[in-house]
Design an enzyme around this catalytic site. Sequence first.
Site, PDB file in Angstrom:
ATOM      1  N   ARG A 144       0.700  -1.652   0.284  1.00 47.45           N
ATOM      2  CA  ARG A 144       0.070   0.110  -0.004  1.00 47.45           C
ATOM      3  C   ARG A 144       0.978   1.200  -0.182  1.00 47.45           C
ATOM      4  O   ARG A 144       0.708   1.614  -0.746  1.00 47.45           O
ATOM      5  CB  ARG A 144      -1.239   0.278   1.515  1.00 47.45           C
ATOM      6  CG  ARG A 144      -2.349  -1.031   1.564  1.00 47.45           C
ATOM      7  CD  ARG A 144      -2.926  -1.489   1.735  1.00 47.45           C
ATOM      8  NE  ARG A 144      -1.660  -2.264   2.843  1.00 47.45           N
ATOM      9  CZ  ARG A 144      -1.205  -3.501   2.458  1.00 47.45           C
ATOM     10  NH1 ARG A 144      -2.446  -3.941   1.820  1.00 47.45           N
ATOM     11  NH2 ARG A 144      -0.826  -4.297   2.771  1.00 47.45           N
ATOM     12  N   THR A 145       1.842   1.636   1.012  1.00 45.65           N
ATOM     13  CA  THR A 145       2.509   2.229   0.841  1.00 45.65           C
ATOM     14  C   THR A 145       3.563   2.675   0.026  1.00 45.65           C
ATOM     15  O   THR A 145       3.084   3.861  -0.882  1.00 45.65           O
ATOM     16  CB  THR A 145       3.557   2.616   2.350  1.00 45.65           C
ATOM     17  OG1 THR A 145       2.992   2.199   2.837  1.00 45.65           O
ATOM     18  CG2 THR A 145       4.371   3.287   2.350  1.00 45.65           C
ATOM     19  N   LYS A 174      25.858  -5.010  -0.435  1.00 51.93           N
ATOM     20  CA  LYS A 174      27.361  -4.867  -0.792  1.00 51.93           C
ATOM     21  C   LYS A 174      28.323  -3.996   0.974  1.00 51.93           C
ATOM     22  O   LYS A 174      29.259  -3.633   0.717  1.00 51.93           O
ATOM     23  CB  LYS A 174      27.964  -4.240  -1.872  1.00 51.93           C
ATOM     24  CG  LYS A 174      27.454  -4.628  -3.458  1.00 51.93           C
ATOM     25  CD  LYS A 174      27.525  -3.651  -4.431  1.00 51.93           C
ATOM     26  CE  LYS A 174      26.852  -3.936  -5.349  1.00 51.93           C
ATOM     27  NZ  LYS A 174      26.852  -3.459  -6.951  1.00 51.93           N
ATOM     28  N   ARG A 195      11.815   3.407   3.259  1.00 53.87           N
ATOM     29  CA  ARG A 195      11.152   2.727   4.286  1.00 53.87           C
ATOM     30  C   ARG A 195      12.331   2.050   4.338  1.00 53.87           C
ATOM     31  O   ARG A 195      12.825   1.420   3.797  1.00 53.87           O
ATOM     32  CB  ARG A 195       9.554   1.650   3.929  1.00 53.87           C
ATOM     33  CG  ARG A 195      10.231   0.597   5.015  1.00 53.87           C
ATOM     34  CD  ARG A 195       8.349  -0.134   4.379  1.00 53.87           C
ATOM     35  NE  ARG A 195       7.554   0.908   4.931  1.00 53.87           N
ATOM     36  CZ  ARG A 195       5.881   0.532   5.063  1.00 53.87           C
ATOM     37  NH1 ARG A 195       6.104  -0.628   5.099  1.00 53.87           N
ATOM     38  NH2 ARG A 195       5.068   1.215   4.822  1.00 53.87           N
ATOM     39  N   HIS A 223       5.587   6.417  11.008  1.00 57.57           N
ATOM     40  CA  HIS A 223       5.336   5.729  10.223  1.00 57.57           C
ATOM     41  C   HIS A 223       4.541   7.228  10.445  1.00 57.57           C
ATOM     42  O   HIS A 223       2.863   7.087   9.767  1.00 57.57           O
ATOM     43  CB  HIS A 223       4.681   4.525   9.690  1.00 57.57           C
ATOM     44  CG  HIS A 223       3.994   4.437   8.225  1.00 57.57           C
ATOM     45  ND1 HIS A 223       4.436   5.631   7.334  1.00 57.57           N
ATOM     46  CD2 HIS A 223       3.090   3.047   7.925  1.00 57.57           C
ATOM     47  CE1 HIS A 223       3.695   4.600   6.357  1.00 57.57           C
ATOM     48  NE2 HIS A 223       3.223   3.634   6.668  1.00 57.57           N
TER      49      HIS A 223
END
Length: 398
Positions: A144-145, A174, A195, A223
């Site tokens: 969704r986000t 890496k 995120r 959030h």
Amino acid sequence: MAASSSLFSSSMHMEMFAPKTSKCPQNFVCCHSKISYIEPNYLKPVCCPNSRSLSMNMSSKWEQTDRRDALHCRALKIEPAPSFSVGQKFQFDDIIEAQQFDRDILSAIFEVARNMENVEKDSPGSQILKGFLMATLFYEPSTRTRLSFESAMRRLGGEVLTTENAREFSSAAKGETLEDTIRTIEGYSDIIVMRHFESGAARRAAAIADIPIINAGDGPGQHPTQALLDVYTIQREIGKIDDIKVGLVGDLANGRTVRSLAYLLAKFKDVKIYFVSPDVVKMKDDIKDYLTSKGVEWEECADLVEVASECDVVYQTRIQKERFGEKIDLYEKARGKYIVNQGILNVMQRHAVVMHPLPRLDEITLEVDADPRAAYFRQAKYGLYIRMALLKLLLVGW
């Protein structure tokens, strides 16, 4: 129901605009191209590019001048109420945490979001971000986000660069530092939506980036855009945010959505919050202390039926297995303890709603979906409009 904790007396965030200043004569402030809110780490000063000067007051009213000769200092005039005029610069450089917002800004953002609900294909509003490029940098899975941000950008005429699992399929695998990744990606884009699996990662990114950073979730931290869409959903569904009762249910210890929502609810009057959760995932003390310091009434309760009968909003959350690590026994102990089903609907008030940030597992039964009080899919759609509003505000202003 258990009573709330004693008054929390330690100092919290100062809720005021905090422009970074250079050394100037007393009562003067040097202009910078960026300001921020609450935390100095949000500031990214660049003194008047092209020698354009901006005078600023505490209500965030900006006045542009065309002086092109040198950095210019103007008197700092304090006014009591904020003003959000069309074309005015947005108050924030980045969206990092829910504490950034006050009621006036929330109301203004929600007004922009309502306008975004009316943006249609090929309408003038559908091209306001034409020429802008957004990078979505997701170190954790998201549906969704990530997709709502990408949809929001495209619906406003912008373009998208995306990576869905940067933790595994980017140079982070890496050993590249977050700071180096951000410095690289900002050279390709105009705004970054990120995120990350670590709390505080968004703040680190914002501290070194010269373009806006939006926190799309940082581990068990916050959030903020989810909190914005949650409060917007409450307003659209209930019709008010003051004088409501909200039950936060499920994984409250690891749930960044409920933490951010609690911060925003504290901005409103006569709000009462119930915490309903298994013992192993109770709401942490920092949120309880913050609410108490703001005069917000809260209770911890073990009876979801009782809470559901009292509340205007039942905000259910998933028990997050990924936050338990190797402690699978604790996860199994917490999972399935609180479920929203037909029995819960039967005791809820007719105007009340069930919300969930999604995805869900078994904490809301499928039979609930058919009830008009099930607002979680509408909630996800409201998120599109909130994110359209934020992108527009960060990139082109009010």
